[in-house]
Write an enzyme that holds these catalytic residues in place. Structure first.
Site, PDB file in Angstrom:
ATOM      1  N   LYS A 173       0.818  -1.136  -0.094  1.00  0.00           N
ATOM      2  CA  LYS A 173       0.000  -0.160   0.052  1.00  0.00           C
ATOM      3  C   LYS A 173       0.882   1.252  -0.113  1.00  0.00           C
ATOM      4  O   LYS A 173       0.681   2.123  -0.824  1.00  0.00           O
ATOM      5  CB  LYS A 173      -0.965  -0.092   1.117  1.00  0.00           C
ATOM      6  CG  LYS A 173      -1.886   1.183   1.403  1.00  0.00           C
ATOM      7  CD  LYS A 173      -1.385   2.214   2.152  1.00  0.00           C
ATOM      8  CE  LYS A 173      -0.665   2.022   3.494  1.00  0.00           C
ATOM      9  NZ  LYS A 173      -1.571   1.521   4.510  1.00  0.00           N
ATOM     10  N   GLU A 210      -7.721   5.443   1.842  1.00  0.00           N
ATOM     11  CA  GLU A 210      -6.147   5.097   1.143  1.00  0.00           C
ATOM     12  C   GLU A 210      -6.211   4.904  -0.411  1.00  0.00           C
ATOM     13  O   GLU A 210      -5.544   5.527  -1.046  1.00  0.00           O
ATOM     14  CB  GLU A 210      -5.456   4.183   2.052  1.00  0.00           C
ATOM     15  CG  GLU A 210      -5.031   4.731   3.608  1.00  0.00           C
ATOM     16  CD  GLU A 210      -4.172   3.969   4.516  1.00  0.00           C
ATOM     17  OE1 GLU A 210      -3.693   4.180   5.113  1.00  0.00           O
ATOM     18  OE2 GLU A 210      -4.049   2.733   4.081  1.00  0.00           O
TER      19      GLU A 210
END
Ligand code: NDP
Length: 462
Positions: free
Chosen positions: A51, A184
């Site tokens: 990520k 995110e």
């Protein structure tokens, strides 16, 4: 000689399990650790690490734009999704190798198989059907995305697991959820040039965060071009004739996108683990119930990390593993400390937070001082970027302690890691005031907010 094959058997090779296995093995214990997929767990394989690499990748287009104001002529640029995936895969493979070598070098036995409990001391290795015994068993099987099976068309949707390996970068995506993962990924995909719609059931994204952080991030995301739909949910998802998807929402909107991603929380990985056979209790959501020392109701079985659904964060799982080692192998009973955990949302801009939100603090303390600064960071002056930073300290008026610190802006995650130390040490507002500023930085605002922006008394702003 012990009556068992191993002193310790760990099920699950993620952050918590590997730490418990590696440290126990380094102490001379006979340890085995079983993993059915890849060592490193969610964090390394399909979570925090990839990520963050994607976050870096997605930030470059803004860097290129910002560079112009500083005199750079960056020229035409293009983005290659497949190249990013390949680079990410290489790095993940390297990290997985480190996890494995750490275990092997310390003497733990690696077992590449799913493992299930047979009873309080016996584990069945699914690959071979063999059973082994251990004096103590640690369950650290983590969690998995909630696939929202009640949603018609959920099988057409992806989760964060799939987002890391999409064969092509979509042109458009709809992300359901308003938590860490939804926010995110909305920023990641937007930064990579994807048309992003985020849909969340509540009144504002990031329900557990301070309201200024939530609103500030929402505004920044909308300013960038991300569409945020609030107080609505997807009601069904269908395929279209041309290969895309059609998401219908409860309020009647129909949105055509290439991909729908569900980020609606994560469930504990306990299905089929043999918990019933071993007599281990779980809660209504399937999470393993543990006491303050990560002990289940079965004396030889322990559980740590996301599978216990205490706080779903990598450093927490690692900390719980270290507490298990202290308690069980060092004769030093140590309960994990879940208070004042600093955390970051790697949105763009980032949120860094530690301690109580203004709303939660107002419920707990009779009088608060709130110090709040909203400003344009220096870097944005020449770049011309409109983005604002917000910094906020919540102070208990009686004890003078800073009970919450919140930052929205670049490097908020880095800053809040350091603030976490101060808050853990019980810092007062006067300690902030006595601290010399580092100039010129954005973080200096934290030590130069001398007068409260407002006060809150008996839950009322005054
Ligand atoms: P979160 O718990 O953060 O968010 C889940 C979101 O889904 C919430 O907005 C929740 O709404 C919503 N939701 C839940 N059920 C439904 C439903 N039935 N219908 C509609 N909406 C629903 O989970 P994530 O999946 O984002 O992340 C899982 C965990 O992983 C996080 O809690 C975090 O601990 C960890 N994580 C940490 C990161 C970091 O440290 N940077 C990054 C990514 C994950 P509501 O708020 O209203 O309940």
């Amino acid at each position: 000689m012990s009556a068992y094959d191993y002193d310790l058997f760990v099920i699950g090779g993620g952050s918590g399990g590997v730490r418990a296995a590696r440290v126990a093995a380094s102490m001379g214990k006979r340890v085995a650790i079983a993993e059915e997929y890849r060592f490193g767990g969610t964090c390394v394989i399909r979570g925090c690490v990839p990520k963050k690499l994607f976050v870096y990748a997605s930030q470059f287009h803004e860097h290129f734009e910002d560079a112009v104001g500083y005199g750079w002529n960056v020229g035409k640029n293009t983005f290659d999704w497949k190249k990013l995936i390949a680079s990410k895969d290489k790095e993940i493979a390297r990290l997985e190798g480190l996890y494995r070598s750490g275990l092997v070098n310390n003497g733990a036995e690696i077992i590449e198989s799913r493992a299930e409990l047979v009873n309080a001391h016996t584990i069945r290795l699914v690959k071979t059907g063999k059973t082994v015994t251990a004096e103590k068993i640690v369950i650290a099987t983590g969690g998995a995305p909630n696939l929202h099976a009640a949603l018609p068309g959920h099988e057409l949707c992806i989760s964060s697991n799939d987002a890391f390996d999409l064969p092509e970068l979509p042109r458009s995506i709809m992300i359901a959820g308003g938590g860490y993962i939804a926010v995110e990924f909305a920023n990641i995909f937007h930064g990579l040039g994807v048309d992003v719609t985020l849909i969340y059931r509540g009144k504002e994204i990031l329900s557990r965060f301070d309201k200024d952080m939530r609103q500030g991030l929402h505004n920044a995301m909308v300013e960038k071009g991300i569409r945020i739909i609030l107080t609505d949910v997807i009601e069904n998802v269908e395929k279209t004739a041309v290969g895309g998807l059609l998401a219908k929402t409860k309020t009647g909107e129909t949105i055509a996108v290439d991909i729908v991603m569900l980020a609606l929380g994560r469930d504990s990985n306990t299905k089929g683990l043999g918990l019933e056979a071993a007599g281990v209790d779980v809660d209504q959501r399937g999470a393993i119930i543990v006491d303050e020392y990560s002990r289940t109701n079965v004396p030889s079985i322990y559980a740590l990390g996301d599978v216990t659904d205490r706080v779903q964060l990598t450093p927490v799982a690692i900390h719980e593993a270290m507490c298990f080692i202290e308690t069980e192998y060092k004769n030093n009973p140590t309960a994990p400390d879940h208070d004042l955990i600093a955390t970051a949302v790697f949105s763009q801009p980032e949120i860094g937070t530690v301690g109580l939100s203004e709303e939660d603090a107002a419920k707990r303390y009779s009088e608060l001082e709130v110090y709040r600064a909203e400003f344009r960071p220096m870097k944005a002056t020449l770049s011309g970027r409109a983005e604002k930073m917000i910094m906020k300290l919540i102070v208990d008026a009686e004890s003078r302690k800073v009970v919450g610190a919140h930052i929205l802006g670049h490097d908020a995650g880095e800053m809040v890691q350091l603030l976490g130390i101060s808050l853990k040490a019980g810092v007062t507002k006067e300690d902030f005031d006595r601290t010399m500023a580092v100039h010129p930085t954005a973080a200096e605002e934290l030590v130069t907010m001398y007068d409260p922006s407002y006060r809150i008394k008996n839950n009322q702003r005054i």
